[in-house]
Design a protein around this motif. Structure first.
Motif, short mmCIF file in Angstrom:
data_model
loop_
_atom_site.label_atom_id
_atom_site.label_comp_id
_atom_site.label_asym_id
_atom_site.label_seq_id
_atom_site.Cartn_x
_atom_site.Cartn_y
_atom_site.Cartn_z
N PHE A 118 -22.12 10.57 14.00
CA PHE A 118 -23.01 11.72 14.19
C PHE A 118 -23.51 12.26 12.86
CE2 PHE A 118 -23.60 16.32 14.42
CZ PHE A 118 -24.55 16.43 15.42
N VAL A 119 -22.59 12.45 11.91
CA VAL A 119 -22.97 13.03 10.61
C VAL A 119 -23.86 12.07 9.83
CG1 VAL A 119 -22.08 13.85 8.40
CG2 VAL A 119 -20.93 14.49 10.52
N LEU A 133 -27.47 10.27 20.14
CA LEU A 133 -27.52 9.00 20.85
C LEU A 133 -26.72 7.90 20.16
CD1 LEU A 133 -31.26 8.87 21.98
CD2 LEU A 133 -29.25 9.30 23.40
N VAL A 134 -26.70 7.89 18.84
CA VAL A 134 -25.97 6.84 18.12
C VAL A 134 -24.47 6.89 18.39
CG1 VAL A 134 -25.37 6.00 15.82
CG2 VAL A 134 -27.74 6.54 16.35
N PRO A 135 -23.80 8.06 18.34
CA PRO A 135 -22.37 8.08 18.74
C PRO A 135 -22.15 7.61 20.18
CG PRO A 135 -22.93 10.08 17.57
CD PRO A 135 -24.22 9.37 17.82
N LEU A 136 -23.10 7.93 21.06
CA LEU A 136 -22.98 7.45 22.44
C LEU A 136 -23.06 5.93 22.49
CD1 LEU A 136 -22.72 8.27 25.40
CD2 LEU A 136 -25.21 8.45 25.49
N CYS A 137 -23.91 5.34 21.64
CA CYS A 137 -23.99 3.88 21.57
C CYS A 137 -22.69 3.29 21.04
CB CYS A 137 -25.16 3.47 20.67
SG CYS A 137 -26.79 3.87 21.31
N VAL A 283 -29.26 3.35 26.79
CA VAL A 283 -28.59 4.10 25.73
C VAL A 283 -29.02 3.59 24.36
CG1 VAL A 283 -26.37 4.76 24.78
CG2 VAL A 283 -26.64 4.55 27.25
N PHE A 284 -29.05 2.28 24.19
CA PHE A 284 -29.36 1.71 22.89
C PHE A 284 -30.86 1.84 22.56
CE2 PHE A 284 -25.25 -0.19 23.54
CZ PHE A 284 -24.74 -0.29 22.26
N LEU A 285 -31.74 1.64 23.54
CA LEU A 285 -33.17 1.65 23.26
C LEU A 285 -33.66 3.03 22.80
CD1 LEU A 285 -35.68 -0.10 23.24
CD2 LEU A 285 -36.08 0.51 25.63
#
Length: 332
Positions: A118-119, A133-137, A283-285
């Motif tokens: 996230f950071v 979104l990146v931490p979710l990925c 999620v990734f897109l």
């Protein structure tokens, strides 16, 4: 204007949390580094001393004890039964590969990786959407990896069960006792089945009764087939008589089940791959689009219609994943 103020406040709060967690993590890493260096200096094996040995020792420490700065979040996550099973599965995979870990330590590592992603994403992309979104990925990729590894291990374990039952039947037919048969199967089997049968031998050597050892074997088996065999052997051992007919009947049933599972796995391979791709792409897109074009998804959050469209898309995605999983969940 309001969006800029919200983004600035979010960034300030994120940086404050990251700074406090980073300070605690740096202090903890310094203590771990000092302890690892002292242990390496006292060790007789001089080859393990070095940068690689220190990094590996620190990694093993955090895998075993977790990240103290994320321990509160880890305890909160493991309270949920679904998350606890997932973290326990990940810890079991790490233990079978020589890394001592627990479900809570894995949860703390996942929390730490989520905060770091996230950071880093917030600093590099300067967009809150991509930072979320990146931490979710990262979490989605970890869940998919753990699920695939667990499925492969269960398939390998299920394929080894018929040979183990044939070996046990031969041992009992030759006149060996049930504990001796378990010891013989443990010496002949391969991992991961070897560890399960070896644990029964260890329990009996430590003074557990055969019933207690079989009960522990049933709890740790992880397969319904092995649980059925353990229960049948427990009843047969308590009541007396020959266990060979029980093993022979279980062997016929398990062999047919293994063949059927192999056939279903081949026939549903394409559908399962398509389901995985369809599940992770939403999620990734958006994460990739947010990184490449930071303002691409902002119009969805600027109006109530955009938020409604996102909520509808999310509901349809969850419903589609649930329907596909139920269609592919063929019970045997």
């Amino acid at each position: 204007m309001e969006g800029g103020v919200f983004l600035a406040a979010s960034c300030a709060a994120g940086f404050a949390c990251a700074f406090s967690a980073g300070c605690a993590l740096c202090a903890d890493m310094a203590r771990v580094y000092a302890a690892v260096v002292a242990q390496e200096e006292l060790s007789d094996d001089a080859r393990s001393f070095g940068v690689g040995g220190i990094i590996e020792s620190m990694a093993r420490y955090y895998a075993r004890n977790g990240v103290p700065a994320c321990s509160a979040a880890a305890r909160a996550m493991v309270r949920a039964s679904r998350f606890r099973r997932l973290f326990d599965d990940a810890a079991g995979i790490m233990r079978r590969r020589g890394w001592d870990a627990t479900g809570e330590s894995v949860a703390s590592l996942v929390s730490f990786a989520t905060c770091c992603s996230f950071v880093v994403t917030l600093v590099t992309s300067r967009t809150l959407i991509a930072a979320c979104l990146v931490p979710l990925c990262v979490v989605s990729a970890a869940v998919v990896a753990v699920s695939q590894v667990k499925a492969k291990e269960q398939d390998l374990l299920r394929d080894q069960v018929p040979d183990a039952l044939r070996c046990m039947e031969a041992c009992l037919h030759a006149g060996l006792s049930l504990p001796q048969a378990f010891a013989e199967v443990a010496s002949e089997a391969r991992d991961p089945l070897k560890e399960l049968f070896l644990q029964v031998t260890r329990d009996i050597d430590l003074g557990f009764s055969v019933q207690d050892a079989l009960s522990r074997f049933r709890r740790n088996a992880g397969l319904d087939e092995l649980k059925f065999v353990a229960m049948a052997l427990d009843v047969q051992y308590a009541c007396g008589g020959s266990a060979t007919p029980v093993l022979r009947s279980a062997l016929r049933s398990l062999s047919a089940g293994v063949d059927l599972r192999r056939s279903l796995r081949v026939q549903t391979a394409q559908a399962r791959l398509s389901a995985q791709v369809v599940s992770v792409m939403p999620v990734f897109l958006p994460a990739i689009l947010s990184l490449v074009s930071p303002g691409f998804l902002e119009p969805f959050f600027e109006s109530s219609y955009g938020m409604a469209m996102l909520c509808a898309a999310l509901c349809m995605q969850v419903a589609g994943v649930v329907i596909v999983r139920r269609m592919l969940d063929v019970g045997i």
